[in-house]
Design an enzyme around this catalytic site. Structure first.
Site, PDB file in Angstrom:
ATOM      1  N   GLY A  71     -78.699  -5.078 -16.898  1.00  0.00           N
ATOM      2  CA  GLY A  71     -77.261  -5.225 -17.125  1.00  0.00           C
ATOM      3  C   GLY A  71     -76.965  -6.373 -18.079  1.00  0.00           C
ATOM      4  O   GLY A  71     -76.069  -6.272 -18.931  1.00  0.00           O
ATOM      5  N   THR A  72     -77.707  -7.442 -17.952  1.00  0.00           N
ATOM      6  CA  THR A  72     -77.480  -8.615 -18.808  1.00  0.00           C
ATOM      7  C   THR A  72     -77.677  -8.254 -20.283  1.00  0.00           C
ATOM      8  O   THR A  72     -76.863  -8.630 -21.137  1.00  0.00           O
ATOM      9  CB  THR A  72     -78.458  -9.752 -18.403  1.00  0.00           C
ATOM     10  OG1 THR A  72     -78.307 -10.001 -17.016  1.00  0.00           O
ATOM     11  CG2 THR A  72     -78.201 -11.022 -19.197  1.00  0.00           C
ATOM     12  N   GLN A 178     -71.448  -3.404 -11.084  1.00  0.00           N
ATOM     13  CA  GLN A 178     -71.224  -3.248  -9.644  1.00  0.00           C
ATOM     14  C   GLN A 178     -70.476  -1.963  -9.306  1.00  0.00           C
ATOM     15  O   GLN A 178     -70.579  -1.474  -8.185  1.00  0.00           O
ATOM     16  CB  GLN A 178     -70.456  -4.456  -9.079  1.00  0.00           C
ATOM     17  CG  GLN A 178     -71.262  -5.742  -9.084  1.00  0.00           C
ATOM     18  CD  GLN A 178     -72.459  -5.705  -8.133  1.00  0.00           C
ATOM     19  OE1 GLN A 178     -72.559  -4.856  -7.248  1.00  0.00           O
ATOM     20  NE2 GLN A 178     -73.394  -6.622  -8.324  1.00  0.00           N
ATOM     21  N   SER A 198     -76.548  -1.197 -14.520  1.00  0.00           N
ATOM     22  CA  SER A 198     -77.860  -1.723 -14.165  1.00  0.00           C
ATOM     23  C   SER A 198     -78.448  -0.880 -13.040  1.00  0.00           C
ATOM     24  O   SER A 198     -77.790  -0.668 -12.013  1.00  0.00           O
ATOM     25  CB  SER A 198     -77.709  -3.181 -13.724  1.00  0.00           C
ATOM     26  OG  SER A 198     -78.954  -3.668 -13.286  1.00  0.00           O
ATOM     27  N   GLY A 199     -79.682  -0.416 -13.227  1.00  0.00           N
ATOM     28  CA  GLY A 199     -80.284   0.509 -12.275  1.00  0.00           C
ATOM     29  C   GLY A 199     -80.490  -0.074 -10.884  1.00  0.00           C
ATOM     30  O   GLY A 199     -80.309   0.609  -9.880  1.00  0.00           O
ATOM     31  N   HIS A 200     -80.854  -1.375 -10.830  1.00  0.00           N
ATOM     32  CA  HIS A 200     -81.243  -1.911  -9.507  1.00  0.00           C
ATOM     33  C   HIS A 200     -80.055  -2.133  -8.583  1.00  0.00           C
ATOM     34  O   HIS A 200     -80.229  -2.518  -7.430  1.00  0.00           O
ATOM     35  CB  HIS A 200     -82.097  -3.184  -9.649  1.00  0.00           C
ATOM     36  CG  HIS A 200     -81.387  -4.432 -10.059  1.00  0.00           C
ATOM     37  ND1 HIS A 200     -81.120  -5.432  -9.149  1.00  0.00           N
ATOM     38  CD2 HIS A 200     -80.922  -4.867 -11.243  1.00  0.00           C
ATOM     39  CE1 HIS A 200     -80.528  -6.443  -9.783  1.00  0.00           C
ATOM     40  NE2 HIS A 200     -80.397  -6.119 -11.054  1.00  0.00           N
ATOM     41  N   THR A 236     -90.708   0.609 -27.404  1.00  0.00           N
ATOM     42  CA  THR A 236     -91.165   1.792 -26.663  1.00  0.00           C
ATOM     43  C   THR A 236     -90.485   1.837 -25.301  1.00  0.00           C
ATOM     44  O   THR A 236     -90.366   0.825 -24.619  1.00  0.00           O
ATOM     45  CB  THR A 236     -92.707   1.753 -26.502  1.00  0.00           C
ATOM     46  OG1 THR A 236     -93.263   1.697 -27.815  1.00  0.00           O
ATOM     47  CG2 THR A 236     -93.229   2.978 -25.766  1.00  0.00           C
ATOM     48  N   CYS A 325     -77.160 -15.072  -8.467  1.00  0.00           N
ATOM     49  CA  CYS A 325     -77.490 -16.026  -9.524  1.00  0.00           C
ATOM     50  C   CYS A 325     -76.901 -17.395  -9.234  1.00  0.00           C
ATOM     51  O   CYS A 325     -77.383 -18.385  -9.739  1.00  0.00           O
ATOM     52  CB  CYS A 325     -76.958 -15.536 -10.862  1.00  0.00           C
ATOM     53  SG  CYS A 325     -77.368 -13.843 -11.160  1.00  0.00           S
TER      54      CYS A 325
HETATM   55  C1  LIG Z   1     -71.262  -7.782 -12.387  1.00  0.00           C
HETATM   56  C2  LIG Z   1     -72.672  -7.979 -12.843  1.00  0.00           C
HETATM   57  N1  LIG Z   1     -72.955  -7.937 -14.160  1.00  0.00           N
HETATM   58  C3  LIG Z   1     -74.195  -8.099 -14.625  1.00  0.00           C
HETATM   59  C4  LIG Z   1     -75.242  -8.325 -13.770  1.00  0.00           C
HETATM   60  C5  LIG Z   1     -76.614  -8.492 -14.339  1.00  0.00           C
HETATM   61  O1  LIG Z   1     -77.402  -7.335 -14.150  1.00  0.00           O
HETATM   62  P1  LIG Z   1     -78.987  -7.437 -14.289  1.00  0.00           P
HETATM   63  O2  LIG Z   1     -79.475  -8.115 -13.059  1.00  0.00           O
HETATM   64  O3  LIG Z   1     -79.453  -6.010 -14.355  1.00  0.00           O
HETATM   65  O4  LIG Z   1     -79.267  -8.171 -15.525  1.00  0.00           O
HETATM   66  C6  LIG Z   1     -75.013  -8.384 -12.394  1.00  0.00           C
HETATM   67  C7  LIG Z   1     -76.112  -8.689 -11.454  1.00  0.00           C
HETATM   68  O5  LIG Z   1     -75.906  -9.209 -10.356  1.00  0.00           O
HETATM   69  C8  LIG Z   1     -73.694  -8.204 -11.914  1.00  0.00           C
HETATM   70  O6  LIG Z   1     -73.415  -8.235 -10.617  1.00  0.00           O
END
Ligand SMILES: Cc1ncc(COP(=O)(O)O)c(C=O)c1O
Length: 390
Positions: A71-72, A178, A198-200, A236, A325
């Site tokens: 996601g980042t 989210q 974000s997949g996780h 890749t 985080c």
């Molecule tokens: C709202 C939001 N954006 C971005 C992220 C970042 O995603 P990733 O952990 O896949 O980099 C998170 C992760 O907690 C999130 O909650």
């Protein structure tokens, strides 16, 4: 001891069906999807399927889906692409409650001369729309607003706002990390130009993300390299994780469509109402109407969130005192501070975030264990003694 996992906004369990789908691509089918031979080409076909599933989850077309590492990366790529493709515009409009994944990028961009406008929220976490619309001008390169807040679950009305922003000729990005997999998303009916996933966060593994880029949006890649992802993200492909994400997207869509998420929100509501009933001086952070179905952030006043977490941990209960985080630092979360949550409440805030794997038995267990934890900590708290005069 069994683990009772209520920290799904930090990360989720990889669904067994997802593990099953990805495993062959870590063993037998190791071909490179760009190869000319069919051993690689077949893998490419499987990626196509995954791309379609992710597109279906958000109402996009497969060509609009770009796989990234997280996601980042998706968030950063969207913002950088917008400012690079609009070199004459120097303003970015966002909110005060964004995730550090994007918030910290703004610090760097501010030092590079960009003007970042952080729109405030009220006590309920609701965006100040007057402030927002007054902030937009001819210098605005992009608006980026999160769809749902990771700490409180409060959702911004990004569908309506994005249409208005588009009408003004400004690019719109949303961090839907989210929201995706928990609520219906249909980008087609919105003015959203770019959207991060974000997949996780929805039962795929860590290390795989998606950036949706609406057809026709001016875009310059952050990861410049090979022709992968139609030149929009070189490197890749992370094949097994892409296939996993496709499967997770398919399952998430099924769960949303057959309204399974209603069970998750029922469990969340039971947990929330019982804790508020049983623990004095407790309250929910953020509005409860427009909120993710799985999240509640509860402030237990006059106690320390980290101590609560440690005692919950003794019972195997996993939750969070803020976003993953930010925990580790004793600073109250920037989200709760932006909402004006009093210091004594922000410090004692616990986020419970559920998933389809939680059961009523687990909820009952947490409802039983929490009140004595808070009571014990309050007996030791000077703030509590001061506040209630004990
Ligand atoms: C709202 C939001 N954006 C971005 C992220 C970042 O995603 P990733 O952990 O896949 O980099 C998170 C992760 O907690 C999130 O909650």
């Amino acid at each position: 001891m069994d683990v009772i996992y209520m920290d799904n906004n930090a990360t989720t369990k990889v669904a067994p069906e997802v593990v099953e789908a990805m495993l062959p691509y870590l063993s037998e089918y190791y071909g490179n999807p760009s190869s000319m031979h069919s051993f690689g080409g077949d893998v490419g076909e499987k990626i196509k399927e995954a791309r379609q599933n992710v597109a279906d989850l958000i109402g996009a077309t497969p060509e609009e889906i770009v796989f990234t590492s997280c996601g980042t990366e998706s968030d950063g790529t969207a913002i950088r692409a917008a400012i690079e493709s609009n070199p004459n515009r120097k303003q970015i409009v966002t909110s005060r409650v964004e995730h550090p994944a994007i918030k910290n990028l703004y610090e760097t961009l501010s030092k590079q001369g960009y003007r970042v406008t952080f729109v405030p929220v009220d006590n309920d976490g609701i965006l100040d729309l007057d402030y927002f619309y007054n902030s937009l001008d001819d210098d605005t390169a992009i608006v980026s607003l999160m769809w749902a807040n990771n700490e409180t679950g409060v959702m911004f009305p990004v569908e309506e706002i994005s249409r208005e922003v588009k009408d003004r000729g400004i690019l719109f990005h949303t961090d839907a990390v989210q929201a995706a997999g928990k609520i219906t998303i249909d980008v087609g009916t919105t003015g959203i130009d770019m959207l991060s996933l974000s997949g996780h966060k929805f039962h795929a593994p860590k290390g795989i993300g998606v950036l949706y880029i609406r057809k026709g949006t001016k875009f310059s890649p952050y990861m410049i390299g090979g022709h992968q992802e139609h030149g929009r993200r070189g490197g890749t492909e992370n094949v097994a994780s892409i296939i996993a994400m496709g499967k997770a997207a398919e399952l998430a869509k099924q769960h949303i469509d057959d309204n399974s998420y209603a069970c998750v929100s029922e469990l969340r509501d039971k947990l929330e109402s019982k804790l508020l009933e049983k623990v004095s001086y407790s309250m929910v952070n953020g509005e409860t109407k427009n909120r993710l179905p799985n999240t509640t952030s509860i402030a237990f006043e006059y106690v320390e969130g980290e101590s609560i977490l440690l005692m919950m941990n003794e019972h195997g209960i996993c939750a969070s005192s803020g976003s993953a985080c930010t925990s580790g630092s004793l600073e109250p979360s920037h989200v709760l501070r932006a909402m004006g949550v009093p210091f004594t409440a922000a410090h004692g805030s616990i986020r419970y975030s559920l998933s389809r794997y939680n059961t009523e038995k687990e909820i009952d267990f947490v409802i039983e264990k929490m009140p004595p934890i808070i009571e014990r900590l309050r007996e030791m708290s000077p703030f509590w003694k001061q506040a209630v005069g004990k």
